[in-house]
Design an enzyme around this catalytic site. Structure first.
Site, mmCIF file in Angstrom:
data_model
loop_
_atom_site.group_PDB
_atom_site.id
_atom_site.type_symbol
_atom_site.label_atom_id
_atom_site.label_comp_id
_atom_site.label_asym_id
_atom_site.label_seq_id
_atom_site.Cartn_x
_atom_site.Cartn_y
_atom_site.Cartn_z
ATOM 1 N N GLU A 147 5.321 1.071 -15.721
ATOM 2 C CA GLU A 147 5.153 0.612 -14.167
ATOM 3 C C GLU A 147 6.419 -0.266 -13.185
ATOM 4 O O GLU A 147 7.050 0.624 -12.079
ATOM 5 C CB GLU A 147 4.059 -0.192 -13.732
ATOM 6 N N GLY B 48 -5.643 7.876 4.333
ATOM 7 C CA GLY B 48 -6.333 8.690 4.111
ATOM 8 C C GLY B 48 -5.668 10.289 3.648
ATOM 9 O O GLY B 48 -4.289 10.537 3.283
ATOM 10 N N LYS C 105 -0.721 -0.451 -4.577
ATOM 11 C CA LYS C 105 -1.395 -1.202 -5.041
ATOM 12 C C LYS C 105 -3.290 -0.895 -4.886
ATOM 13 O O LYS C 105 -3.505 -0.905 -6.096
ATOM 14 C CB LYS C 105 -1.278 -2.532 -4.415
ATOM 15 N N ARG D 299 1.037 -1.534 -0.041
ATOM 16 C CA ARG D 299 0.238 0.236 -0.052
ATOM 17 C C ARG D 299 0.729 1.044 -0.125
ATOM 18 O O ARG D 299 0.446 2.024 -0.009
ATOM 19 C CB ARG D 299 -0.916 -0.265 1.385
HETATM 20 C C1 G6P Z 1 -2.996 1.863 -8.498
HETATM 21 C C2 G6P Z 1 -2.200 1.032 -9.243
HETATM 22 C C3 G6P Z 1 -2.307 0.338 -10.623
HETATM 23 C C4 G6P Z 1 -4.038 -0.049 -10.696
HETATM 24 C C5 G6P Z 1 -5.030 0.554 -10.142
HETATM 25 C C6 G6P Z 1 -6.328 0.706 -9.567
HETATM 26 O O1 G6P Z 1 -2.744 3.221 -9.370
HETATM 27 O O2 G6P Z 1 -1.318 1.048 -9.293
HETATM 28 O O3 G6P Z 1 -1.735 -1.295 -10.791
HETATM 29 O O4 G6P Z 1 -4.530 -0.463 -11.960
HETATM 30 O O5 G6P Z 1 -4.377 1.288 -9.183
HETATM 31 O O6 G6P Z 1 -6.499 -0.464 -8.891
HETATM 32 P P1 G6P Z 1 -8.265 -0.568 -8.951
HETATM 33 O O7 G6P Z 1 -8.052 -1.727 -7.516
HETATM 34 O O8 G6P Z 1 -8.960 -0.541 -8.822
HETATM 35 O O9 G6P Z 1 -7.999 -2.246 -9.151
#
Ligand code: G6P
Length: 634
Positions: A516, A107, A629, A27
């Site tokens: 990335e 947050g 993530k 995170r």
């Molecule tokens: C972040 C991550 C991405 C991911 C995006 C959406 O930016 O680095 O790899 O695709 O969030 O995440 P989610 O949990 O909404 O699919």
């Protein structure tokens, strides 16, 4: 963003906090910190010890090892910087002026400027540039007021102070508070950011996500929006935002939610790429059992009314999930015949299109916690439900890998992709799971609306059943092939990915994966668009990776690839072997399958090539710089 963890119980808190934080590092990993409350040997009075370190969690672990952090009560944090640089003084926990009260937060406190000015005008000095630091000062101020008014029971004074302060905070947050004066009380609160309580044996824990609890307990209590909880060694008191005591039964983590280990793979990302045949196999077993009626070819948890009367679909998502949504939109439009649009959730929030009646809104988020996606869905549901005409009322579906997430608490219809926990920041198996979810939806819509002949539906179902085995063969082959190709990219600075039709989103996904984790600049384009600009970038040092799968645009994509070759670009093809594909300088062969299912296979070489390029460069594949993530801030 960020991950928080808190514990109170009979064991030393610091090792439990570090172990929980290890599971939350995905995170954010700009800095980490913890605060514990306990009495040092020989001392009678409990004190607060705070340890913080810039960079990855190992730095904090070493510090705690060297200096210790006593106590059976504590809070921990792993940070993805929003307000203030990733320096030690901005690392959580943040303390009040006395240094005896500490807070961790995930947050953004949107009104922190106003609150900070107010506190500074009262003489409070701040030690960081963060939004979070206002919270310990506000709680300390509230405690003083309560003490002046005669409240003396220390556990409840902390609870009451946090309840009061949470009403003053604007924004989305999850927080945990400890105070040296209350060595038997821990207070946690959440609003629009996740927080789950874990009921262990001899201790109570609380964390942003279940993997942090999984090592200690399977019994969990996800907190609802606006709730505040008091955790003591004896139990939990849960209150809603109005201060009403809540009673709820705990739920249980499944075994899949428990397993977070790298097995023998070098990185989580590689392990997760290799888990894709299993993801596909599970999906086929769960959703394509034999003997389903023709009008519902895929077993999904919705009744007939879910599919009825839909005039258009809009899909909201971010990052990789948005690319899955684009493949989904192609299937829903081209296979099932329903007009479908895809939006960046962050854009949709502030510029949603005019309302169309009988619309299904789909939110796609693997984590189920992406703030932009949740907020866009909630905005859409509000504006629809306030419409006088019921044809406009909100119909929503969430596609996620985390059925216990905030998304699942916000949206009634949920499709769980069941891919198991994904730790690598770059999404791989969850992307595949999201694609499968869209195949299921498109097939059911097509069957119910008679937009496809029964034999077309049967053919697609059969093809989907063959995907798990095809993936197994493909991954084995391409792991080695990509590792061999990776050194060619050691000096590369730019890469262009081309795809068309259903594979255009896969070109975007290939470019995103590469950016990335390898920090190479990459762009995905619809192959036919290259001549309108990007072709100017082409020269021998710029590789072009082109997805050419047999189907309506096969020849067109090959011609676009020829145009790149004529400009001396290195041409890499993701295409079936055959005379047509001999134009490529290097071929990453994929089986010749129908265009419909081709994205499920064409994405694999993209994932493996990005992985091996990044690994070859010696980069931190699972925790790339600046990313996290789960992005729980706007
Ligand atoms: C972040 C991550 C991405 C991911 C995006 C959406 O930016 O680095 O790899 O695709 O969030 O995440 P989610 O949990 O909404 O699919």
């Amino acid at each position: 963003m960020c991950g928080i963890v808190a514990v109170i119980g009979s064991q030393e808190a610091a090792p439990l906090l570090l172990s929980g934080l290890r599971q939350l590092e995905y995170r954010g990993y700009d800095s980490a910190g913890l605060a514990t409350v306990g009495a040092d040997k020989g001392d009678h009075l409990a004190t607060l010890t705070c340890r913080r370190a810039k960079g990855k969690l190992n730095n904090l672990a070493e510090l705690v090892d060297r200096k210790g952090s006593p106590g059976h009560l504590g809070i921990g944090h792993t940070r993805w910087a929003t307000h203030g640089k990733p320096e030690e003084h901005n690392a959580h926990p943040h303390r009040d002026s006395s240094g005896s009260l500490a807070v961790v937060q995930n947050g953004i406190i949107e009104n922190y400027r106003f609150l900070r000015n107010e506190l500074e005008s009262e003489g409070i000095e701040f030690a960081s540039e963060t939004d979070t630091e206002v919270i310990p000062h506000l709680i300390a101020r509230e405690i003083k007021h309560l003490q002046t008014n005669g409240c003396s029971s220390s556990g409840s004074i902390l609870l009451e102070a946090v309840q009061k302060v949470s009403l003053q905070l604007k924004g989305a947050y999850a927080l945990a508070v400890v105070w040296a004066e209350t060595p038997d009380a821990l207070v946690v609160a959440r609003r629009q950011a996740p927080l789950v309580i874990g009921l262990g044996e001899g201790e109570f824990l609380c964390a942003s996500d279940t993997p942090a609890l999984a090592g200690f307990t399977r019994t969990i209590l996800p907190m609802e929006d606006g709730e505040v909880a008091l955790l003591t060694p004896l139990g939990i008191e849960l209150y809603d935002h109005t201060g009403q005591r809540q009673k709820r039964s705990p739920s249980f983590l499944t075994s899949a939610e428990h397993v977070v280990d790298k097995r023998n793979f070098r990185h989580f990302m590689l392990k997760e790429i290799h888990e894709q045949p299993e993801t596909a196999e599970l999906w086929v077993a769960r959703h394509l059992p034999n003997g389903l009626p023709e009008e519902v070819p895929v077993a999904l948890p919705f009744d007939k009314s879910f599919y009825e009367g839909i005039e258009q679909i809009q899909i909201l998502a971010c990052g990789t999930s948005r690319h899955a949504a684009m493949v989904g939109a192609y299937l829903l439009e081209q296979f099932a015949g329903i007009p479908t649009s895809v939006f960046y959730a962050s854009e949709f929030r502030y510029s949603a299109p005019p309302l169309v009646p009988n619309t299904l809104t789909i939110g796609v988020t693997q984590s189920g916690e992406t703030a932009d996606t949740l907020a866009a869905l909630s905005m859409e549901s509000e504006r629809r439900n306030s419409h006088v005409n019921s044809a406009y009322s909100s119909r929503q579906l969430g596609i996620t890998n985390r059925p216990e997430s905030s998304l699942a608490r916000q949206v009634t219809n949920i499709l769980d992709i069941g891919a198991g926990i994904e730790i690598g920041v770059a999404a791989t198996k969850t992307f595949l799971g999201q694609l499968f979810a869209f195949y299921g939806l498109a097939l059911n819509f097509a069957a119910r609306r008679n937009s496809r002949q029964p034999d077309e539906i049967r053919t697609l179902l059969e093809e989907l059943r063959s995907v798990p085995n095809q993936l197994k063969v493909l991954i084995e082959k391409h792991d080695q092939l990509s590792e061999d190709l990776a050194p060619r990219f050691s000096g590369t600075q730019d890469v262009i990915f081309l795809g068309r039709g259903i594979n255009y989103p896969i070109a975007l996904e290939g470019a995103l994966k590469l950016k990335e984790i390898s920090y190479i600049h990459a762009e995905g384009y619809p192959a036919g668009e290259m001549k309108h600009g990007p072709i100017a970038l082409l020269e021998p040092r710029v590789p072009v990776i082109s997805i050419a799968t047999p189907g309506v645009v096969f020849e067109k994509v090959l011609s676009n690839a020829q145009e790149a070759k004529a400009r001396d670009a290195q041409l890499i093809g993701i295409a079936p072997e055959g005379p047509e594909t001999e134009i490529f300088d290097a071929l990453m062969p994929i089986p010749e399958v129908s265009e419909w299912i081709s994205p499920l296979l064409s994405v694999v070489p993209m994932q493996l090539l990005s992985y091996h390029i990044a690994a070859h460069r010696g980069l931190d594949v699972d925790q790339p710089r600046n990313l996290a993530k789960s992005v729980t801030v706007e």
